[in-house]
Design a protein around this motif. Structure first.
Motif, mmCIF file in Angstrom:
data_model
loop_
_atom_site.group_PDB
_atom_site.id
_atom_site.type_symbol
_atom_site.label_atom_id
_atom_site.label_comp_id
_atom_site.label_asym_id
_atom_site.label_seq_id
_atom_site.Cartn_x
_atom_site.Cartn_y
_atom_site.Cartn_z
ATOM 1 N N ARG A 577 49.057 35.893 36.952
ATOM 2 C CA ARG A 577 47.939 36.404 37.749
ATOM 3 C C ARG A 577 48.233 37.811 38.259
ATOM 4 O O ARG A 577 47.358 38.694 38.227
ATOM 5 N N ILE A 578 49.449 38.024 38.752
ATOM 6 C CA ILE A 578 49.833 39.337 39.263
ATOM 7 C C ILE A 578 49.704 40.397 38.178
ATOM 8 O O ILE A 578 49.203 41.510 38.424
ATOM 9 N N GLU A 579 50.137 40.065 36.988
ATOM 10 C CA GLU A 579 50.184 41.057 35.898
ATOM 11 C C GLU A 579 48.802 41.398 35.326
ATOM 12 O O GLU A 579 48.687 42.289 34.495
ATOM 13 N N THR A 580 47.745 40.697 35.784
ATOM 14 C CA THR A 580 46.395 41.123 35.394
ATOM 15 C C THR A 580 45.933 42.323 36.206
ATOM 16 O O THR A 580 44.920 42.939 35.885
ATOM 17 N N GLY A 581 46.665 42.660 37.267
ATOM 18 C CA GLY A 581 46.350 43.841 38.055
ATOM 19 C C GLY A 581 45.114 43.678 38.918
ATOM 20 O O GLY A 581 44.699 42.566 39.247
ATOM 21 N N ALA A 582 44.514 44.813 39.257
ATOM 22 C CA ALA A 582 43.394 44.822 40.204
ATOM 23 C C ALA A 582 42.034 44.887 39.527
ATOM 24 O O ALA A 582 41.011 44.729 40.188
ATOM 25 N N GLU A 583 42.010 45.108 38.220
ATOM 26 C CA GLU A 583 40.736 45.399 37.555
ATOM 27 C C GLU A 583 39.704 44.290 37.768
ATOM 28 O O GLU A 583 38.570 44.548 38.175
ATOM 29 N N THR A 584 40.081 43.039 37.501
ATOM 30 C CA THR A 584 39.105 41.956 37.650
ATOM 31 C C THR A 584 38.803 41.677 39.115
ATOM 32 O O THR A 584 37.693 41.248 39.458
ATOM 33 N N VAL A 585 39.768 41.911 39.981
ATOM 34 C CA VAL A 585 39.555 41.671 41.410
ATOM 35 C C VAL A 585 38.545 42.657 41.990
ATOM 36 O O VAL A 585 37.694 42.300 42.811
ATOM 37 N N MET A 586 38.638 43.912 41.551
ATOM 38 C CA MET A 586 37.828 44.974 42.135
ATOM 39 C C MET A 586 36.604 45.332 41.283
ATOM 40 O O MET A 586 35.933 46.331 41.549
ATOM 41 N N ALA A 587 36.284 44.508 40.277
ATOM 42 C CA ALA A 587 35.259 44.875 39.294
ATOM 43 C C ALA A 587 33.855 44.975 39.877
ATOM 44 O O ALA A 587 33.059 45.824 39.463
ATOM 45 N N LEU A 588 33.506 44.130 40.835
ATOM 46 C CA LEU A 588 32.141 44.119 41.361
ATOM 47 C C LEU A 588 31.947 45.139 42.467
ATOM 48 O O LEU A 588 32.822 45.329 43.316
ATOM 49 N N ASP A 589 30.772 45.768 42.480
ATOM 50 C CA ASP A 589 30.370 46.546 43.634
ATOM 51 C C ASP A 589 30.055 45.579 44.770
ATOM 52 O O ASP A 589 29.674 44.418 44.545
ATOM 53 N N ALA A 590 30.197 46.040 46.003
ATOM 54 C CA ALA A 590 29.968 45.162 47.155
ATOM 55 C C ALA A 590 28.583 44.521 47.103
ATOM 56 O O ALA A 590 28.413 43.352 47.478
ATOM 57 N N ALA A 591 27.603 45.266 46.613
ATOM 58 C CA ALA A 591 26.232 44.757 46.583
ATOM 59 C C ALA A 591 26.052 43.619 45.583
ATOM 60 O O ALA A 591 25.049 42.887 45.651
ATOM 61 N N ASN A 592 26.999 43.461 44.668
ATOM 62 C CA ASN A 592 26.843 42.456 43.604
ATOM 63 C C ASN A 592 27.549 41.139 43.896
ATOM 64 O O ASN A 592 27.533 40.239 43.046
ATOM 65 N N PHE A 593 28.172 41.015 45.036
ATOM 66 C CA PHE A 593 28.823 39.746 45.377
ATOM 67 C C PHE A 593 27.764 38.692 45.729
ATOM 68 O O PHE A 593 26.698 39.015 46.240
#
Length: 593
Positions: A577-593
């Motif tokens: 999980r750590i090695e997937t980095g931040a890309e999937t975690v930070m992918a959505l704009d706040a408005a899209n949650f």
């Protein structure tokens, strides 16, 4: 009604078989002979099971009430508090100079686990007092120590810590509570604090509040925060109690759990306060208290998990339900007991292996504190600083999960209040939040502690694990397979995660922060793996030496093998999980949650 049995035998095993406390060169440890520690633990266990545990449900059902500015604690609390005071338990590890018994912190920690397991809400009154007294001991003037510590060590006066305000929690630089300097050197404190545990109650003659506030004209943000001693009742020069101070309880919070503890909204209306430590260095002084509190909260996660496990185990042995698929184990009865079923065994083994591993981890951490304070060992201080967010975050997260597993053993009865299991889950839940929510602990670990002193302390931890493996590998094939190899692999996973942060965190800090929670849990699992490897070695040594209590040590080995085989491999999942980095975690704009 749930019951509690103090795990004194297991504590003795950790203290003497695993940690070998009497062989330590830490001052005072030579006095911790098995008979001596056993007597203390037995007495603490007796008051825990006979006095505190029966009041746990009382505190939960009655709660605290606010009447005309006075908080009334649940029935029986005041009498129990007097018994705890008479036994000298609040000052067990405090200096004799102020009325304490000057025992090592490790003994206070062992006793604290029993008290917390039997009645967490009650134990918080003295636990917070201990933390406040420690802050005064570390940062107060001689006059402040002489004025407050004797009464706080005895718990004739209790203590609190006041950080949070309605608009700010972790971001303390935003606080609005003000401190106006006075001509006599005191300050007038004005503002409101919330979530103040033990903020007002009827069990002590005075309450000594430690309050963070900003001195008028000081620097902005966190650099302008100072710490103040603000007594509920002012103390005269001769030590007698004087006038009521400008501090009051405005409300008791209605909470999910710990109902027996008064969690208060505290109002400060030009209350007289006295600077503790240096101006604008309040966080330095408060961290003395917060770090102790975080270790204590980690211990609460263990404590609630253990008492919930004890009751789930008894229920599983007693409750008849279904038949063992390999053949009836209770042929004369209508069904077999729950404990015959593999899924119930899995749940109980999860709980047992966690509680025993966590106990060793917490007591080891306490020895590091003793080493840092009593031996003035900076390396030990650095190591426990690194481990503090792990102890707090990992043990409270998993401890809460274990109370749920215990509740699940009961099936529908676990959801019914009369069986008492929901209280352990509800009480354990707060430990993941207060003294810094666990997400903040993970950020502290990865964002600050890993790089502290140039990464010296995390490298020392890895070297400690590596040295243990090197010293104990190759002596016994079964031990190597069951303990050494799983620990080696888990340690490699942890190091790989640290390397990922180094290589990817600089170019994008979110790559490290997105993996911080996984890293905290990974670190915790490796720590428990190390503890189980040490306990496995101690058990094997005892068995090889012809112990008269073979069943205890064989059980310890079997429990350790379970943890190493079924829990420790989770480090690989965390690494992935750590090695997937931040890309999937930070992918959505706040408005899209």
């Amino acid at each position: 009604m749930p019951t509690y049995t103090a795990p004194t035998k297991d504590m003795q095993f950790v203290l003497h078989d695993v940690l070998n406390v009497t062989k330590s060169d830490i001052p005072g440890y030579d006095e911790l002979e098995a008979d001596f520690t056993g007597a203390i633990l037995e007495e603490a266990g007796k008051i825990s099971s006979e006095v505190l545990a029966p009041l746990n449900v009382v505190g939960d059902t009655e709660g605290c009430t606010l009447e005309n500015g006075v908080v009334r604690t649940p029935k029986g609390f005041k009498e129990a508090f007097e018994q705890v005071k008479e036994g000298g338990w609040p000052g067990l590890d405090m200096p004799e100079q102020y009325g304490g018994q000057n025992m090592p912190y490790v003994m206070g920690t062992a006793v604290g686990e029993m008290f917390s397991a039997s009645n967490q809400a009650f134990t918080m009154y003295q636990g917070l007092t201990h933390g406040a007294a420690s802050a005064i001991l570390a940062h107060g003037t001689e006059q402040q120590k002489d004025t407050y510590l004797p009464k706080m060590v005895s718990c004739d006066w209790t203590g609190t810590m006041n950080l949070t305000e309605p608009h700010c929690g972790t971001d303390l630089g935003m606080m609005r509570t003000k401190a106006e300097p006075q001509a006599d050197g005191s300050y007038k404190i004005s503002g409101q604090k919330i979530f103040i545990s033990s903020g007002e109650h009827d069990m002590a003659d005075n309450i000594i509040h430690l309050v963070l506030a900003k001195i008028t004209g000081g620097p902005e943000g966190i650099k302008g925060v100072s710490l103040f001693i603000v007594p509920k009742i002012l103390v005269n020069d001769d030590g007698s109690l004087g006038a009521r101070n400008g501090v009051s309880c405005g409300k008791i919070e209605e909470k999910m759990g710990i109902h027996g503890n008064s969690t208060c909204v505290m109002n400060y209306d030009e209350a007289t306060g006295y600077l503790l430590g240096e101006e604008h260095k309040g966080m330095r002084a408060m961290f003395t208290m917060m770090n102790e509190a975080r270790l204590g909260v980690g211990m609460q996660g263990l404590a609630q998990a253990d008492v919930a496990y004890q009751n789930a185990l008894e229920y599983a042995k007693d409750r008849l339900q279904g038949r063992d698929v390999t053949g009836a184990k209770n042929p004369d009865g209508p069904a077999d007991p729950l404990i015959v079923h593999p899924d119930i065994r899995r749940s109980l083994m999860d709980q047992k292996s966690f509680a025993e591993g966590a106990r060793a981890f917490v007591l080891w951490g306490a020895t590091l504190i003793d080493q840092a304070h009593r031996s003035k060992d900076k390396d030990a201080d650095g190591l426990i600083s690194l481990l503090t967010p792990v102890i707090k975050g990992f043990l409270t997260d998993v401890g809460y999960d274990m109370t749920i597993k215990a509740q699940q053993v009961y099936g529908g009865h676990g959801y019914i209040e009369e069986w008492g299991m929901s209280q352990y889950t509800r009480d354990a839940r707060i430990a993941m939040i207060y003294e810094g929510a666990n997400g903040v602990q993970a950020l502290d670990l990865v964002g600050r502690k890993l790089a502290q002193d140039g990464g010296k302390h995390v490298m020392a931890f890895f070297e400690m694990v590596k040295s243990f493996i090197k010293e104990n590998a190759g002596k016994d094939a079964d031990y190597d397979r069951d303990f050494i190899e799983p620990l080696k692999q888990a340690s490699k996973d942890l190091q790989a995660a640290g390397m990922y942060f180094m290589q990817n965190g600089m170019k994008n800090p979110n790559n490290a922060l997105a993996g911080s929670y996984d890293f905290m849990h990974m670190f915790g699992q490796v720590c428990l793996g190390l503890m189980w490897a040490r306990m496995g070695l101690a058990a094997k040594t005892a068995l090889d030496g012809g112990t008269s209590d073979a069943a205890f040590y064989e059980t310890k080995l079997a429990t350790g093998r379970y943890y190493m085989a079924r829990q420790l491999p989770m480090t690989a999942t965390h690494l992935a999980r750590i090695e997937t980095g931040a890309e999937t975690v930070m992918a959505l704009d706040a408005a899209n949650f």
